[in-house]
Design an enzyme around this catalytic site. Structure first.
Site, PDB file in Angstrom:
ATOM      1  N   CYS A  55       0.844  -1.216   0.000  1.00  0.00           N
ATOM      2  CA  CYS A  55       0.000   0.000   0.000  1.00  0.00           C
ATOM      3  C   CYS A  55       0.868   1.251   0.000  1.00  0.00           C
ATOM      4  O   CYS A  55       0.560   2.239  -0.684  1.00  0.00           O
ATOM      5  CB  CYS A  55      -0.919   0.018   1.220  1.00  0.00           C
ATOM      6  SG  CYS A  55      -2.103  -1.326   1.237  1.00  0.00           S
ATOM      7  N   ARG A 132      -7.764  -4.703  -2.962  1.00  0.00           N
ATOM      8  CA  ARG A 132      -7.375  -3.531  -3.772  1.00  0.00           C
ATOM      9  C   ARG A 132      -8.369  -3.376  -4.921  1.00  0.00           C
ATOM     10  O   ARG A 132      -8.119  -3.795  -6.045  1.00  0.00           O
ATOM     11  CB  ARG A 132      -5.964  -3.722  -4.339  1.00  0.00           C
ATOM     12  CG  ARG A 132      -4.912  -3.807  -3.295  1.00  0.00           C
ATOM     13  CD  ARG A 132      -3.519  -3.908  -3.868  1.00  0.00           C
ATOM     14  NE  ARG A 132      -2.651  -4.394  -2.825  1.00  0.00           N
ATOM     15  CZ  ARG A 132      -2.212  -3.667  -1.816  1.00  0.00           C
ATOM     16  NH1 ARG A 132      -2.550  -2.394  -1.741  1.00  0.00           N
ATOM     17  NH2 ARG A 132      -1.449  -4.197  -0.877  1.00  0.00           N
TER      18      ARG A 132
END
Ligand code: BEZ
Length: 216
Positions: A55, A132
């Protein structure tokens, strides 16, 4: 079918062509409401958690390319279950460590109410982390594309921009974007729906596989 097979998978809650569900939430730039982003494109994306390696690389990469999204009249909006204060601390760390400021909003979703509305978390997940998921939302608020990656695979920012370019070129030209299309390359015309044109075509693919002419 057992219970597992009937439960919706991440990304399965919404479909291309649906209006993106509206929400209002706290974010790192103050309160945001999704419907306030109408008239612009919006890339809404979830990430599993703050302070995680993949991330962090995604946010650094997106912050570096923020101007490229702006040039395409496209806002960015991120979302995770972490608190607003976790988001702040993470952005501060990113700024200090990578010398880049994340200025697009990161929404907090501690109750998962947004993540569930968008199918970013599935009912069988045993933790609250979102996958995601990326939604490409057009200026009318319609979901035009979505991608779903696992937690251990980072997204490609060039591909996010290519999707945006492709959708915008499709709208501008009424044309189709072929495999591996890149901005500036030829597009395709929609296939004929007229049998006479099918028979009249000079070659066997001429009625359905044809350049739209010009450049995107
Ligand atoms: C990561 O961003 O590195 C990550 C997040 C959640 C699970 C695994 C990896």
């Amino acid at each position: 079918m057992d219970e597992q097979t009937t439960l919706p998978a991440p990304c399965a809650g919404l479909r291309i062509g649906d209006i993106a569900p509206d929400f209002e939430a706290r974010s790192t730039i103050g309160p945001v409401r999704l419907s306030n982003y109408r008239k612009r494109w919006l890339v809404l994306f979830s990430h599993p958690a703050d302070f995680t390696p993949v991330c962090t690389t995604e946010f650094v990469a997106l912050a570096h390319e923020a101007a490229a999204f702006e040039q395409r009249n496209c806002a960015l909006m991120a979302l995770s279950v972490d608190s607003l204060f976790s988001h702040f601390a993470w952005l501060r760390m990113i700024r200090d460590r990578f010398a880049v400021e994340v200025r697009f909003p990161i929404v907090e979703d501690p109750t998962l109410v947004i993540g569930r509305a968008f199918g970013m978390v599935s009912a069988q997940d045993n933790d609250s982390a979102t996958v995601r998921t990326t939604f490409f939302i057009d200026p009318a608020g319609i979901i035009r594309a979505m991608t779903c990656y696992p937690a251990n695979l980072g997204r490609s920012v060039p591909e996010m921009l290519r999707i945006l370019d492709g959708l915008q070129a499709i709208d501008a030209r009424g044309a189709l974007a072929p495999a591996n299309w890149q901005p500036g390359e030829a597009m395709l015309s929609p296939p004929s729906q007229d049998l006479d044109e099918v028979y009249a075509a000079t070659d066997i693919t001429g009625w359905f596989l044809r350049d739209s002419g010009g450049e995107a």
